[in-house]
Design a protein around this motif. Structure first.
Motif, short mmCIF file in Angstrom:
data_model
loop_
_atom_site.label_atom_id
_atom_site.label_comp_id
_atom_site.label_asym_id
_atom_site.label_seq_id
_atom_site.Cartn_x
_atom_site.Cartn_y
_atom_site.Cartn_z
N ARG A 1 -11.26 14.30 -6.53
CA ARG A 1 -12.13 13.78 -5.48
C ARG A 1 -13.11 14.83 -5.01
NH1 ARG A 1 -7.52 10.78 -2.15
NH2 ARG A 1 -7.59 8.82 -3.28
N TRP B 1 -12.75 9.01 7.66
CA TRP B 1 -12.75 7.54 7.48
C TRP B 1 -11.52 6.89 8.10
CZ3 TRP B 1 -8.95 5.10 4.52
CH2 TRP B 1 -8.15 5.95 3.76
N SER C 1 -13.15 3.48 0.65
CA SER C 1 -12.53 4.70 1.14
C SER C 1 -11.73 5.36 0.03
CB SER C 1 -11.64 4.39 2.34
OG SER C 1 -10.87 3.26 2.06
N PRO C 2 -11.51 6.66 0.03
CA PRO C 2 -11.98 7.61 1.04
C PRO C 2 -13.49 7.82 0.97
CG PRO C 2 -10.86 8.76 -0.73
CD PRO C 2 -10.70 7.32 -1.00
N TYR D 1 -13.11 14.14 -14.33
CA TYR D 1 -13.00 14.13 -12.86
C TYR D 1 -13.50 12.81 -12.30
CZ TYR D 1 -12.61 19.27 -13.10
OH TYR D 1 -12.24 20.54 -13.38
N VAL E 1 0.85 -1.19 0.00
CA VAL E 1 0.00 0.00 0.00
C VAL E 1 0.88 1.24 0.00
CG1 VAL E 1 -1.80 1.23 1.22
CG2 VAL E 1 -1.77 -1.24 1.25
N GLU E 2 0.64 2.09 -0.96
CA GLU E 2 1.40 3.34 -1.02
C GLU E 2 0.81 4.32 -0.02
OE1 GLU E 2 3.78 4.27 -3.32
OE2 GLU E 2 3.86 2.41 -4.48
N GLN E 3 1.62 4.76 0.89
CA GLN E 3 1.14 5.76 1.84
C GLN E 3 1.40 7.16 1.28
OE1 GLN E 3 -0.68 5.36 4.47
NE2 GLN E 3 -0.63 3.16 4.09
N PRO E 4 0.38 7.99 1.22
CA PRO E 4 0.64 9.35 0.75
C PRO E 4 1.60 10.07 1.68
CG PRO E 4 -1.60 9.12 1.58
CD PRO E 4 -1.01 7.76 1.58
N PHE F 1 -8.04 17.02 -6.00
CA PHE F 1 -8.94 17.96 -6.68
C PHE F 1 -10.10 17.21 -7.33
CE2 PHE F 1 -10.18 20.24 -10.57
CZ PHE F 1 -10.63 21.40 -9.98
N TYR G 1 -4.63 -0.74 5.30
CA TYR G 1 -4.42 0.67 4.95
C TYR G 1 -3.27 1.30 5.72
CZ TYR G 1 -8.89 0.39 2.62
OH TYR G 1 -9.91 0.03 1.80
N THR H 1 -5.45 14.16 -7.79
CA THR H 1 -6.46 13.22 -7.28
C THR H 1 -7.34 13.91 -6.24
OG1 THR H 1 -4.65 11.65 -7.45
CG2 THR H 1 -6.72 10.84 -6.59
N VAL I 1 -10.94 9.97 -13.00
CA VAL I 1 -9.72 10.08 -12.18
C VAL I 1 -10.03 9.76 -10.73
CG1 VAL I 1 -7.97 11.67 -11.34
CG2 VAL I 1 -8.64 11.73 -13.73
N LYS I 2 -11.17 10.27 -10.26
CA LYS I 2 -11.53 10.00 -8.86
C LYS I 2 -11.71 8.52 -8.61
CE LYS I 2 -15.38 9.45 -7.63
NZ LYS I 2 -16.77 9.40 -7.25
N LYS J 1 -9.48 5.92 -5.94
CA LYS J 1 -10.02 5.45 -4.66
C LYS J 1 -9.02 4.56 -3.95
CE LYS J 1 -14.37 5.39 -3.71
NZ LYS J 1 -15.16 6.19 -2.76
N ARG J 2 -8.98 4.63 -2.61
CA ARG J 2 -8.05 3.79 -1.86
C ARG J 2 -8.53 2.35 -1.79
NH1 ARG J 2 -4.85 6.29 1.99
NH2 ARG J 2 -3.99 4.25 2.41
N THR J 3 -9.85 2.16 -1.69
CA THR J 3 -10.39 0.81 -1.62
C THR J 3 -10.71 0.32 -3.03
OG1 THR J 3 -11.43 1.41 0.43
CG2 THR J 3 -12.15 -0.63 -0.57
#
Lengths: 242, 299
Positions: free
Chosen positions: A34, A168, A102-103, B48, A11-14, A32, A203, A30, B51-52, B56-58
Motif C-alpha cells: 500500500r 479514513w 478505503s483505505p 506492488y 469482515v476480517e478485522q486486522p 508495505f 467495516y 499488504t 497486491v495493493k 483494498k478494504r472496499t
C-alpha cells in the motif's frame, strides 16, 4: 452499490496485537505494498495545481516512488486537493471522497486548505479542510514547491507502511462531527448518495460518535435516490426535431 | 503423455506467463519513463500495484455479472496460455491450434463488455463499445496474417509451425519468408495491445479510462493481471508465427521482449487516433499489405 443487508458479509478485522503469524506477515506485506503503490486523484480547482506537473514529470518523477495519477475515484487511493475549495466545489469533493475505496488518504496542498490562506475573509471558501473530511497530510506553502510535495508524499508513505495513516476510519467513527460541518455550510437538506452509517457498520467502525444530532437531522431530510429520466437531446422534444 | 505431466504443464504455463507478463509491464513502464526522460518505477512495482489493489478494504461490486466479467477476462487469457507452446512445454497446443487461440483471445473483450455493462457508467459503455470496435478493426488484418501463416506452413498447429521454423534455421522463419505479413502483423499487434495511436478505448483524459472507470480494488487488480497476460500472449503469438518460437528459454524470452519493444516505442511517441481513423487505418494499410503478402505465400 451492493446492498450490505442482502448478503451475509464477514469482515476480517486486522488484529494489531498479535494473532496468527501468517496473517501478521500478510498484513505487513499488504501495508508495505500500500505504501509503495499510490494512485492519486487530483482535485485541482485551486492554484496549487501548477506545481504538480513538475513533480510528476521528468524533473522530479513521482513514478519512481510508485505514485501515479489516476482518473476515477474508484481507482484512486489518495485524494489530493490543491488550493482553496469554494463551497460549491467542496460538495463535489465530498461526493468524490465518499466514492473512493478505503483505505483512502486525503492530502491538502497549499495554505488555503490548512486555514483559508489569503482567502480567509472570503464568504465563499471553506477554510479548514479537516472540518469536512479527515485529512492525513497537509503540505503548507503558497505554493509548496515540488520538493515539498515529494517530501510530503514520502512522509505519507512512511505513515502508511507503519499503519498510522488511518484518517479514513475517523470519518466513520466521528461521522456526526463531519456531517455537522457539512450541514453548516451546505444547509440542512444536504445528503450524499453514499450511506455512510451502513458502511461504518460494514467495516466494524461504528462508534458512539457516529450518530448524533446531525445524523438525526439527515434522517429527516433523506430521500431515496431516484434515477434521472432518460432523455435525448437537451431541450424539449419539439426543439430536438427542429 | 501421462496425465500428471499434463496437469503440471497446464498449471505452470499460466504461472510462467504471469511472471513474464509482470516483467513486460515493468518494461513497458520503463520504456515510457526513459522516453520521457524519467527514472521510472522500481523493479517490483507491477507486483506492488496488484497486491495493493487486492488488499483494498472496499470492494465495490455492481452485481454478479460485474464479477463474472472480470473472471472471463482473466480466464480467457489463462486458457489461451495453455495453447501457446513455450520451450519444453506444449500443454494442449497440439489439440488447439491457431483458430482456437484466435477465438480465445476475443473472450476477454467480451467478458469485459459484460462486466462493464452492469456498471452502468456512461464512460464505461463508451469505452467498451470502442474496445469492441477496435477488436473489429484489428481482427481483419490479424485473420489475414494468421491465414497466410497457416497456408505457408501447411498447418494450423502451432507446434508444427515452430518445429518447421526451427528445423530450417533463420532462413525459414516466418518473418524472412513472409515479410509483408510480418509487417501487417505488427500493425495488428499494436491494435491488439491497445497502445497509442490505437489507444481509443482507455483514453484517460477523454473518457476516464473507459472500461476501467468503475473498477476499484480487486476488479482493477484483475484487469492489471489481465494486462500481464495480454502482453505475454500477443508477443509470444508473434514470436511463434514469425520468429521461430524459442529453441530455449533465453532465446524465447529475448525474442518475446524484443517484439514488445517495437509497439511500446511507437506508443509513447504518438497521441491517439479517433475511432473511425483507427478503423480506416487498420482496414487500409495492414489489410493491403497482408493481401499482397498472401498472394506471394506458397509461391
Amino acid at each position: 452499490m451492493t446492498d450490505t443487508e442482502q448478503f451475509p458479509v464477514r469482515v476480517e478485522q486486522p488484529d494489531r496485537n498479535g494473532g496468527n503469524i501468517f496473517s501478521r506477515v500478510f498484513d505487513e506485506l499488504t501495508a508495505f505494498c500500500r505504501s509503495r503503490s499510490l494512485f492519486i486523484l487530483h482535485y485541482c480547482t485551486g492554484c496549487g495545481a501548477i506545481e504538480l506537473p513538475p513533480a510528476m514529470t521528468s524533473r522530479f518523477d513521482m513514478e519512481r516512488l510508485g505514485i501515479s495519477p489516476m482518473v476515477s475515484p474508484r481507482q484512486a487511493d489518495i485524494l489530493l486537493i490543491t488550493g482553496y475549495v469554494s463551497v460549491k466545489t467542496l460538495k463535489r469533493v465530498m461526493l468524490t471522497y465518499e466514492q473512493m475505496g478505503s483505505p483512502k488518504y486525503v492530502i491538502g496542498i497549499c495554505s488555503c486548505t490548512v486555514n483559508g490562506g489569503m482567502y480567509w475573509q472570503s464568504y465563499a471558501t471553506a477554510k479548514k479542510l479537516n472540518d469536512y473530511m479527515p485529512v492525513d497530510l497537509y503540505i503548507a506553502g503558497c505554493m509548496p514547491r515540488p520538493e515539498a510535495v515529494i517530501t510530503g508524499l514520502r512522509q505519507l508513505m512512511d505513515k502508511i507502511a507503519a499503519g498510522e495513516a488511518n484518517g479514513w476510519e475517523d470519518y466513520y467513527r466521528r461521522y456526526d462531527y463531519y456531517l455537522g460541518h457539512q450541514q453548516r455550510l451546505f444547509g440542512e437538506t444536504w445528503q450524499t448518495p453514499t450511506d455512510v452509517i451502513a458502511e461504518a457498520r460494514h467495516y466494524g467502525l461504528f462508534g458512539p460518535e457516529t450518530l448524533g444530532d446531525h445524523t438525526r437531522l439527515l434522517e429527516q431530510h433523506q430521500a431515496p435516490l431516484e434515477a434521472l429520466e432518460m432523455q435525448l437531446g437537451l431541450g424539449a422534444p419539439d426543439e430536438v426535431k427542429a | 503423455m501421462h496425465w500428471s505431466e499434463l496437469a503440471i504443464e497446464l498449471t505452470l504455463m499460466p504461472l510462467v506467463a504471469f511472471v513474464v507478463g509482470l516483467a513486460m509491464v515493468l518494461m513497458m513502464r520503463k520504456i515510457a519513463a526513459r522516453l520521457q526522460r524519467r527514472v521510472g518505477p522500481p523493479l517490483l512495482q507491477p507486483l506492488y500495484d496488484i497486491v495493493k489493489l487486492y488488499g483494498k478494504r472496499t470492494q465495490t461490486s455492481h452485481g454478479m455479472l460485474h464479477e463474472i466479467g472480470i473472471v472471463m477476462a482473466v480466464g480467457g487469457y489463462v486458457a489461451a496460455e495453455t495453447l501457446l507452446p513455450v520451450p519444453g512445454m506444449n500443454g494442449i497446443a497440439e489439440k488447439g491450434g491457431m483458430i482456437t487461440l484466435l477465438y480465445l483471445t476475443m473472450i476477454p473483450s467480451l467478458g469485459l463488455a459484460l462486466g462493464v455493462g452492469q456498471c452502468a457508467n456512461p464512460n464505461g459503455s463508451i469505452g467498451i463499445s470502442r474496445a469492441l470496435t477496435a477488436m473489429l478493426a484489428y481482427d481483419i488484418p490479424l485473420v489475414i496474417v494468421i491465414a497466410g501463416v497457416a497456408i505457408h506452413f501447411g498447418t494450423t498447429n502451432l507446434v508444427d509451425v515452430i518445429a518447421q521454423q526451427q528445423a530450417g534455421g533463420i532462413a525459414t522463419w516466418g518473418a524472412v519468408q513472409m515479410p509483408l505479413l510480418a509487417i501487417a502483423g505488427l500493425f495488428a499487434l499494436q491494435g491488439m495491445l491497445g497502445k497509442q495511436p490505437f489507444e481509443i478505448y482507455v483514453a484517460p483524459a477523454e473518457i476516464a479510462t473507459g472500461p476501467m472507470v468503475e473498477m476499484g480494488g480487486k476488479f482493477l487488480g484483475g484487469l492489471f493481471v489481465m494486462q500481464c497476460f495480454q502482453l505475454y500472449t500477443a508477443s509470444v503469438l508473434y514470436v511463434t508465427l514469425f520468429l521461430g518460437g524459442g529453441e530455449n528459454w533465453i532465446a524465447f524470452l529475448a525474442k518475446a521482449f524484443a517484439v514488445l519493444v517495437i509497439p511500446m516505442s511507437i506508443a509513447f511517441l504518438f497521441p491517439r487516433y479517433r475511432t473511425e481513423d483507427m478503423i480506416t487505418m487498420l482496414w487500409k494499410w495492414p489489410v493491403v499489405l497482408g493481401l499482397i503478402g498472401l498472394a506471394f505465400v506458397g509461391s
